[in-house]
Design a protein around this motif. Structure first.
Motif, PDB file in Angstrom:
ATOM      1  N   ALA A  94     -35.563   3.973  -8.576  1.00 24.86           N
ATOM      2  CA  ALA A  94     -34.158   4.277  -8.866  1.00 24.86           C
ATOM      3  C   ALA A  94     -33.542   5.085  -7.730  1.00 24.86           C
ATOM      4  O   ALA A  94     -34.260   5.576  -6.845  1.00 24.86           O
ATOM      5  CB  ALA A  94     -34.060   5.054 -10.180  1.00 24.86           C
ATOM      6  N   ALA A  96     -30.428   8.118  -6.776  1.00 17.13           N
ATOM      7  CA  ALA A  96     -29.474   9.119  -7.244  1.00 17.13           C
ATOM      8  C   ALA A  96     -28.446   9.344  -6.145  1.00 17.13           C
ATOM      9  O   ALA A  96     -28.800   9.656  -5.009  1.00 17.13           O
ATOM     10  CB  ALA A  96     -30.197  10.428  -7.577  1.00 17.13           C
ATOM     11  N   VAL A  97     -27.168   9.161  -6.481  1.00 22.06           N
ATOM     12  CA  VAL A  97     -26.085   9.283  -5.509  1.00 22.06           C
ATOM     13  C   VAL A  97     -25.248  10.509  -5.832  1.00 22.06           C
ATOM     14  O   VAL A  97     -24.751  10.639  -6.955  1.00 22.06           O
ATOM     15  CB  VAL A  97     -25.169   8.040  -5.539  1.00 22.06           C
ATOM     16  CG1 VAL A  97     -24.110   8.132  -4.451  1.00 22.06           C
ATOM     17  CG2 VAL A  97     -25.981   6.778  -5.394  1.00 22.06           C
ATOM     18  N   CYS A  98     -25.089  11.386  -4.857  1.00 24.93           N
ATOM     19  CA  CYS A  98     -24.284  12.589  -5.080  1.00 24.93           C
ATOM     20  C   CYS A  98     -22.800  12.235  -4.962  1.00 24.93           C
ATOM     21  O   CYS A  98     -22.366  11.705  -3.941  1.00 24.93           O
ATOM     22  CB  CYS A  98     -24.637  13.682  -4.079  1.00 24.93           C
ATOM     23  SG  CYS A  98     -23.642  15.177  -4.310  1.00 24.93           S
ATOM     24  N   ARG A  99     -22.091  12.563  -6.000  1.00 27.34           N
ATOM     25  CA  ARG A  99     -20.647  12.286  -6.046  1.00 27.34           C
ATOM     26  C   ARG A  99     -19.890  13.106  -5.003  1.00 27.34           C
ATOM     27  O   ARG A  99     -18.815  12.735  -4.550  1.00 27.34           O
ATOM     28  CB  ARG A  99     -20.163  12.609  -7.458  1.00 27.34           C
ATOM     29  CG  ARG A  99     -18.698  12.728  -7.658  1.00 27.34           C
ATOM     30  CD  ARG A  99     -18.377  12.745  -9.149  1.00 27.34           C
ATOM     31  NE  ARG A  99     -18.864  13.932  -9.842  1.00 27.34           N
ATOM     32  CZ  ARG A  99     -18.264  15.142  -9.787  1.00 27.34           C
ATOM     33  NH1 ARG A  99     -17.201  15.306  -9.060  1.00 27.34           N
ATOM     34  NH2 ARG A  99     -18.755  16.167 -10.479  1.00 27.34           N
ATOM     35  N   GLU A 105     -30.736   9.674  -2.807  1.00 32.61           N
ATOM     36  CA  GLU A 105     -32.155  10.009  -2.862  1.00 32.61           C
ATOM     37  C   GLU A 105     -32.910   8.984  -3.699  1.00 32.61           C
ATOM     38  O   GLU A 105     -32.374   8.470  -4.668  1.00 32.61           O
ATOM     39  CB  GLU A 105     -32.371  11.387  -3.520  1.00 32.61           C
ATOM     40  CG  GLU A 105     -31.534  12.504  -2.940  1.00 32.61           C
ATOM     41  CD  GLU A 105     -31.530  13.726  -3.861  1.00 32.61           C
ATOM     42  OE1 GLU A 105     -32.440  13.837  -4.702  1.00 32.61           O
ATOM     43  OE2 GLU A 105     -30.612  14.556  -3.732  1.00 32.61           O
ATOM     44  N   ASP A 106     -34.139   8.734  -3.317  1.00 33.14           N
ATOM     45  CA  ASP A 106     -34.994   7.926  -4.177  1.00 33.14           C
ATOM     46  C   ASP A 106     -35.435   8.765  -5.359  1.00 33.14           C
ATOM     47  O   ASP A 106     -35.671   9.965  -5.228  1.00 33.14           O
ATOM     48  CB  ASP A 106     -36.241   7.477  -3.398  1.00 33.14           C
ATOM     49  CG  ASP A 106     -35.919   6.392  -2.401  1.00 33.14           C
ATOM     50  OD1 ASP A 106     -34.887   5.715  -2.560  1.00 33.14           O
ATOM     51  OD2 ASP A 106     -36.701   6.212  -1.447  1.00 33.14           O
ATOM     52  N   VAL A 107     -35.552   8.129  -6.501  1.00 32.41           N
ATOM     53  CA  VAL A 107     -36.062   8.812  -7.688  1.00 32.41           C
ATOM     54  C   VAL A 107     -37.394   8.168  -8.047  1.00 32.41           C
ATOM     55  O   VAL A 107     -37.455   6.971  -8.326  1.00 32.41           O
ATOM     56  CB  VAL A 107     -35.092   8.705  -8.883  1.00 32.41           C
ATOM     57  CG1 VAL A 107     -35.671   9.407 -10.093  1.00 32.41           C
ATOM     58  CG2 VAL A 107     -33.744   9.301  -8.514  1.00 32.41           C
ATOM     59  N   VAL A 132     -31.342   0.727 -11.009  1.00 29.56           N
ATOM     60  CA  VAL A 132     -30.870   1.893 -11.755  1.00 29.56           C
ATOM     61  C   VAL A 132     -30.240   2.869 -10.773  1.00 29.56           C
ATOM     62  O   VAL A 132     -30.865   3.247  -9.777  1.00 29.56           O
ATOM     63  CB  VAL A 132     -32.023   2.585 -12.508  1.00 29.56           C
ATOM     64  CG1 VAL A 132     -31.513   3.834 -13.209  1.00 29.56           C
ATOM     65  CG2 VAL A 132     -32.654   1.623 -13.504  1.00 29.56           C
ATOM     66  N   LEU A 133     -29.002   3.226 -11.050  1.00 23.66           N
ATOM     67  CA  LEU A 133     -28.266   4.127 -10.177  1.00 23.66           C
ATOM     68  C   LEU A 133     -27.787   5.325 -10.975  1.00 23.66           C
ATOM     69  O   LEU A 133     -27.060   5.174 -11.960  1.00 23.66           O
ATOM     70  CB  LEU A 133     -27.064   3.375  -9.590  1.00 23.66           C
ATOM     71  CG  LEU A 133     -26.415   3.957  -8.349  1.00 23.66           C
ATOM     72  CD1 LEU A 133     -27.354   3.851  -7.155  1.00 23.66           C
ATOM     73  CD2 LEU A 133     -25.102   3.237  -8.060  1.00 23.66           C
ATOM     74  N   LEU A 134     -28.217   6.499 -10.561  1.00 22.90           N
ATOM     75  CA  LEU A 134     -27.728   7.718 -11.181  1.00 22.90           C
ATOM     76  C   LEU A 134     -26.630   8.296 -10.303  1.00 22.90           C
ATOM     77  O   LEU A 134     -26.752   8.286  -9.082  1.00 22.90           O
ATOM     78  CB  LEU A 134     -28.852   8.744 -11.319  1.00 22.90           C
ATOM     79  CG  LEU A 134     -30.125   8.302 -12.039  1.00 22.90           C
ATOM     80  CD1 LEU A 134     -31.135   9.448 -12.066  1.00 22.90           C
ATOM     81  CD2 LEU A 134     -29.819   7.815 -13.438  1.00 22.90           C
ATOM     82  N   THR A 135     -25.576   8.798 -10.910  1.00 24.69           N
ATOM     83  CA  THR A 135     -24.554   9.507 -10.147  1.00 24.69           C
ATOM     84  C   THR A 135     -24.421  10.910 -10.707  1.00 24.69           C
ATOM     85  O   THR A 135     -24.611  11.123 -11.910  1.00 24.69           O
ATOM     86  CB  THR A 135     -23.196   8.787 -10.198  1.00 24.69           C
ATOM     87  OG1 THR A 135     -22.877   8.493 -11.554  1.00 24.69           O
ATOM     88  CG2 THR A 135     -23.232   7.488  -9.427  1.00 24.69           C
ATOM     89  N   GLY A 136     -24.113  11.848  -9.842  1.00 30.84           N
ATOM     90  CA  GLY A 136     -24.003  13.246 -10.252  1.00 30.84           C
ATOM     91  C   GLY A 136     -23.889  14.136  -9.047  1.00 30.84           C
ATOM     92  O   GLY A 136     -23.313  13.742  -8.026  1.00 30.84           O
ATOM     93  N   ILE A 137     -24.460  15.326  -9.147  1.00 31.75           N
ATOM     94  CA  ILE A 137     -24.365  16.312  -8.077  1.00 31.75           C
ATOM     95  C   ILE A 137     -25.773  16.663  -7.606  1.00 31.75           C
ATOM     96  O   ILE A 137     -26.623  17.038  -8.413  1.00 31.75           O
ATOM     97  CB  ILE A 137     -23.649  17.585  -8.562  1.00 31.75           C
ATOM     98  CG1 ILE A 137     -22.276  17.255  -9.145  1.00 31.75           C
ATOM     99  CG2 ILE A 137     -23.535  18.601  -7.420  1.00 31.75           C
ATOM    100  CD1 ILE A 137     -21.282  16.739  -8.142  1.00 31.75           C
ATOM    101  N   CYS A 138     -25.997  16.534  -6.301  1.00 35.22           N
ATOM    102  CA  CYS A 138     -27.330  16.800  -5.766  1.00 35.22           C
ATOM    103  C   CYS A 138     -27.587  18.303  -5.644  1.00 35.22           C
ATOM    104  O   CYS A 138     -26.671  19.111  -5.739  1.00 35.22           O
ATOM    105  CB  CYS A 138     -27.508  16.120  -4.409  1.00 35.22           C
ATOM    106  SG  CYS A 138     -26.708  16.954  -3.031  1.00 35.22           S
TER     107      CYS A 138
END
Lengths: 143, 143
Positions: A94, A96-99, A105-107, A132-138
């Motif tokens: 998966a 993770a993309v920082c908004r 980053e790879d998860v 699977v793509l997570l979005t949020g704040i790193c």
DNA sequence: ATTGGTGCAAATCCTTTGCAATAGC
DNA sequence: GCTATTGCAAAGGATTTGCACCAAT
């Protein structure tokens, strides 16, 4: 001409198998993508390749990256807001993309997408990939 | 809350709450997005809105869709190859994108992404959204 | 009356296309 | 030698910007 390295052997084999030509551009693009060991934009690949092959042009970069994706040697990653990255990892993982800063980053965790894939298949959809793509704040942008 | 209502009451409430203006463009854009009940491009939203509000311009469409996403009344969906869609559904669901014709279907199944979200959280990543995207060949393109 | 929103036009960015030249087979 | 592949220049399409006007508060 480039000496074969272990990382380009499979590309050479696949190209021969398909009757396509083995060019230095194709070998270098794959090598640079794998050397970065992270997600690169087409422009970043272009810059990296030009250190070895000055004059390499965007059309070649795009065509070759498409080819690598088709051959299963890379994955295209659309992370939103028109940003497209190329990933040398082809095993399922998966992202993770920082908004805020756009970092990707790879998860390292497996996702059980069997339920979704079964539902899609029941609708007559032949699944080839599951992302699977997570979005949020790193972490760095949290403070 | 944000229960489906025939009106745009929740948008009006959120705008007032934030001290932002209630404009006919904002109301119509949300209404058209919900009326379509499928995934629309910004250009399609623009065309639909212009039936009611001739002269509505792309900058307004893009700014308003961004606003709706920020308010939690719509979701942005990047389905690859530079195609961005807007989804009136904000409840968690997966999407299946046909590699051949580009069609996007909702997949009615829940994904257990707790393992991935926990792994991301362990890395200090604050997850806000989790998206599952399947790519493959849709029923119509199978034959 | 203020000023946030809008519309228009143009700019920007990324990616693709057409075509002549090159290089792999 | 044949033709896929490349490089160049230019086109294309989606989204954003700058600025003047308008309309919601």
């Amino acid at each position: 001409m480039l000496a074969d390295s272990p990382t380009t052997d499979d590309l050479v084999a696949l190209l021969r198998q398909r009757g396509q030509r083995v060019t230095s551009q194709r070998l270098v693009i794959l090598r640079e993508l794998r050397r970065a060991a992270r997600h690169l934009t087409a422009a970043e690949v272009c810059a990296a390749v030009r250190d070895d092959l000055p004059g390499t042009s965007p059309p070649t970069i795009y065509a070759t990256l498409d080819l690598l994706v088709e051959l299963g040697l890379a994955r295209r990653l659309d992370v939103g807001l028109g940003v497209t990255l190329y990933d040398p990892r082809v095993d399922p993982h998966a992202h993770a993309v920082c908004r805020r800063c756009g970092a990707v980053e790879d998860v390292e965790a497996r996702v059980d997408s069997t339920a979704v894939m079964r539902a899609a298949h029941a609708d007559g959809f032949q699944v080839e990939h599951s992302d699977v793509l997570l979005t949020g704040i790193c972490r760095r942008c949290t403070n």
